[in-house]
Design an enzyme around this catalytic site. Sequence first.
Site, mmCIF file in Angstrom:
data_model
loop_
_atom_site.group_PDB
_atom_site.id
_atom_site.type_symbol
_atom_site.label_atom_id
_atom_site.label_comp_id
_atom_site.label_asym_id
_atom_site.label_seq_id
_atom_site.Cartn_x
_atom_site.Cartn_y
_atom_site.Cartn_z
ATOM 1 N N ARG A 123 -18.644 -1.960 8.104
ATOM 2 C CA ARG A 123 -17.613 -1.950 8.732
ATOM 3 C C ARG A 123 -17.008 -0.481 9.237
ATOM 4 O O ARG A 123 -17.701 0.596 8.461
ATOM 5 C CB ARG A 123 -16.338 -2.229 7.671
ATOM 6 C CG ARG A 123 -15.619 -3.475 7.951
ATOM 7 C CD ARG A 123 -15.048 -3.997 6.757
ATOM 8 N NE ARG A 123 -14.126 -2.836 6.437
ATOM 9 C CZ ARG A 123 -13.015 -3.340 5.393
ATOM 10 N NH1 ARG A 123 -13.221 -4.528 4.816
ATOM 11 N NH2 ARG A 123 -12.020 -2.361 5.261
ATOM 12 N N ARG A 140 0.798 -1.108 0.150
ATOM 13 C CA ARG A 140 -0.100 -0.067 0.166
ATOM 14 C C ARG A 140 0.715 1.215 -0.035
ATOM 15 O O ARG A 140 0.334 2.397 -0.173
ATOM 16 C CB ARG A 140 -0.823 0.094 1.253
ATOM 17 C CG ARG A 140 -2.427 -0.362 0.953
ATOM 18 C CD ARG A 140 -3.032 0.066 2.062
ATOM 19 N NE ARG A 140 -4.468 0.224 2.128
ATOM 20 C CZ ARG A 140 -5.393 -1.020 2.390
ATOM 21 N NH1 ARG A 140 -4.785 -2.122 2.639
ATOM 22 N NH2 ARG A 140 -6.662 -0.544 2.227
ATOM 23 N N ARG A 151 -21.989 -1.431 1.363
ATOM 24 C CA ARG A 151 -21.150 -2.575 1.586
ATOM 25 C C ARG A 151 -21.452 -2.945 2.859
ATOM 26 O O ARG A 151 -21.586 -2.314 3.893
ATOM 27 C CB ARG A 151 -19.741 -2.266 1.443
ATOM 28 C CG ARG A 151 -18.868 -3.157 1.487
ATOM 29 C CD ARG A 151 -17.641 -3.025 0.977
ATOM 30 N NE ARG A 151 -16.568 -2.560 1.742
ATOM 31 C CZ ARG A 151 -15.181 -2.356 1.598
ATOM 32 N NH1 ARG A 151 -14.885 -3.201 0.390
ATOM 33 N NH2 ARG A 151 -14.280 -2.118 1.972
#
Length: 213
Positions: free
Chosen positions: A160, A88, A127
């Site tokens: 989340r 990342r 999501r």
Amino acid sequence: MKIIMLGAPGAGKGTHAKGIVDKYKIPTISTGDIFRQNIKEGTELGKKAKSYMDAGDLVPDELVCDLVVDRLQKDDCKNGYILDGFPRTIPQAEALTEALKKQGTAIDYALEIAMEDQAIVDRMAGRRVCAKCGATFHAVNIPPKVEGVCDNCGGELELRDDDKPETVKKRLNVYHEQTAPLIEYYKKQGIHHAVDGTLGVEGVAKAISEILG
Ligand code: AMP
């Protein structure tokens, strides 16, 4: 086959990594999943990672690199693997290139799932992740058979913490600053391939199949 999934958080890396796993029978190594598992188990690593994750920041490189390099030595990685969420940062990518070089290998494909920020913010709001097994669903794109319930294990589906809109915006900024430079890094290595992330689950899967053969 050694694959890196690139793309902003929410572009569909995890979803499509799963499709590749089913087809090519290689494991996915998701650093985000490893951290979430450690948080759940209350480990030292989990405790250290949580504050960064909740703030939408990256966990420091030194907590990530050795963990991944160790994981890649395991037997199930012999025929290849998919890295989802790693590297990342440029230092992580360099650490990976070096570690693989020592073993005489290298990544074969850096697959970017490309998407505009606004499309990602809209998508992340829908999501949902299973609290028990980590499977991912989406209110519109990948709806579970029963609302709020995981198809795989019956666990409860939740948003989340780091998918909340304000955290998503922060994560996108972090992506542009620290992770997007990897696209150039892998272009230079000649292994970068981009797929249009707005094609829908089947469209993206087809485009990926065409690249991987
Ligand atoms: P993900 O599930 O891949 O979106 O990861 C969730 C969070 O875990 C990220 O926002 C970071 O805080 C942390 N994380 C996952 N992978 C890495 C990584 N390779 N380097 C640093 N932080 C990471």
